[in-house]
Structure formats: structure tokens, C-alpha cells
Design an enzyme around this catalytic site. Structure first.
Site: not given
Ligand code: PGA
Length: 255
Positions: A10, A217
Site C-alpha cells: 500500500n 509495520s
Molecule cells: P505500515 O502501513 O506498513 O507503514 O505500518 C501498513 C498499512 O497502513 O497498510
């Protein structure tokens, strides 16, 4: 029950269409045919990159699939600024994220609008990635199961088993998104079990075939332990999907 994992990047509001070409090309150089056999690989760029990436994916016959980050539920009309599901389907978009916590928190998405978007995505032959997840306060108050259960029931309200069967759900604890602090594999697995339980109440025969990702994360350093959990069927990756090297290392976690 074997469920093919889905690893989706994403990009959020990052990478214009020029950068998008470089990122997807680099990603494709780093992946091997076996990687696509083990997991579906999806990138969800901003809307403005979709046409460019569709052209690249077609021309180079890449196995990377296209996703979008949101859509509106009406097919067309006076809805300034919105993009509809049939418009995405025309761009060979396969997956559409619906109800991401940023959409819920910043742009007013509710369980009701998530349900409408999910139906629109399915109606046009694409696969929704339905996001659910609790806030830090809910987590600390022990309300995680209740929260993800009600979001799951809300998203799938009134939907038939045959339609729900192909949907992907992403469990994304809000406190883990973009914070560098992921849920422990055990906690993620347990909560995904709760989500599957809620789906089983709705769809006794098909819930076990539905894929449920973890997001929040995810990085090259923690994907292996997350994917080792029985309930986790892939990942929705934000920050670490922006860099093709990191995202490739996440996709080929088993190598
Ligand atoms: P992140 O975002 O991997 O930066 O924590 C995940 C998401 O919002 O789909």
C-alpha cells in the site's frame, strides 16, 4: 485448507507515475517465478499511477498485480473527486483496499460505507481487501476482539457466502501502522482467529477459505515470523513497500 498468501504493498500517497515505473521494474527484477507461485504480489499505488503501471505490466507481462487504495460505491455521477469501481476495473485493477484505517479516521469511512464499497468492488469483478483493526485505547482496554468482530460484521452485512468467499480481510491494529511497532505474531494470529470466527458465524462453509492478512509495520525482518503463524495469510505493507528491495525481501520471505 491451503490459502495462497497475498502480499500487497500500500503505497498510500507516495510515488508519482514516473517513480512508480522504476519501483515496479526493480521489484520485478528481484522476483522469480517461484515467488509468484508462493504468494500473490500486489502493488496499490495512487490512482494517478494506475494507467502507467497497467501499460508496463501488460507490455512486460509481469505477474505483479494492480490494486487501488479506495473507490466510491456509485458507478458514475456527480461525485466530484471520486473514482468508481468500474473505472478501476477498466485499468486491470484486481484488488481494491476498502476501509483502511486512514480512510476511516481522516476521511469519514464507516462500517456502512465500507459495506457499500465492498459490494461495488465485487460487482465489478475485483477483490476487496477489507481492513479492520483496533485503536491503542481499545487494545489497552481489552476491546480488540469486540472491535474487529463488529467491523467484520459491519463490512459483510447482508452479503452472501458466495460473494464473500473471494474477499481478503486485512487485520491492521491502528497503533502498529507506520509506528515501527508490529503486533507480536502470537497476538496477530490470535486476533486473526477472532476475525475468522466472526466470518465463520456468517459463512460456516466458506470462512476457512478466506484469506486474512496482517498489516502494521511489516518489514523484511519480521515477515518470516508473521508468515509462520497458521492464521496469517499474507501482509498489507505500507512503508516497507515503497522500496523495491525491501518489498522484494518481504515477498520472498521463504528464500
Ligand atoms: P505500515 O502501513 O506498513 O507503514 O505500518 C501498513 C498499512 O497502513 O497498510
Amino acid at each position: 485448507m491451503s490459502r495462497k498468501p497475498v502480499i500487497a504493498g500500500n503505497w498510500k500517497m507516495h510515488h508519482d507515475h514516473y517513480v512508480a515505473i522504476q519501483v515496479v521494474q526493480k521489484l520485478s527484477y528481484r522476483l522469480e517465478p517461484a515467488d509468484y507461485e508462493r504468494a500473490e504480489v500486489v502493488v496499490c499505488p495512487p490512482f494517478t499511477d494506475l494507467r502507467t503501471l497497467q501499460t508496463l505490466i501488460d507490455a512486460d507481462r509481469l505477474e505483479i498485480q494492480l490494486g487501488a487504495q479506495d473507490c466510491y460505491w456509485e458507478d458514475q455521477g456527480a461525485f466530484t473527486g471520486e473514482v468508481s469501481a468500474p473505472m478501476l476495473a477498466k485499468l486491470s485493477v484486481r484488488y481494491v483496499i476498502v476501509g483502511h484505517s486512514e480512510r476511516r479516521q481522516l476521511f469519514g469511512d464507516t462500517d456502512e460505507t465500507v459495506n457499500k464499497k465492498l459490494r461495488a468492488v465485487l460487482k465489478h469483478g475485483m477483490v476487496p481487501i477489507v481492513c479492520v483493526g483496533e485503536t491503542l485505547e481499545e487494545n489497552e482496554a481489552g476491546a480488540t476482539a469486540e472491535r474487529v468482530g463488529s467491523q467484520t460484521r459491519g463490512a459483510f452485512a447482508g452479503m452472501k457466502a458466495a460473494d464473500a468467499a473471494g474477499c481478503v480481510v486485512a487485520y491492521e491494529p491502528i497503533w502498529a501502522i507506520g509506528t515501527g511497532r508490529n503486533a507480536t505474531p502470537d497476538d496477530a494470529d490470535r486476533t486473526i482467529g477472532v476475525i475468522r470466527g466472526a466470518l465463520r458465524d456468517l459463512y460456516r462453509d466458506t470462512a476457512d477459505a478466506m484469506r486474512i492478512q496482517y498489516g502494521g509495520s511489516v518489514k523484511p525482518g519480521n515477515i518470516g515470523e508473521l508468515m509462520a503463524m497458521p492464521e496469517i495469510d499474507g501482509a498489507l505493507v505500507g512503508g516497507a513497500s515503497l522500496d523495491p528491495d525491501d518489498f522484494a525481501r518481504i515477498v520472498n520471505w521463504r528464500r
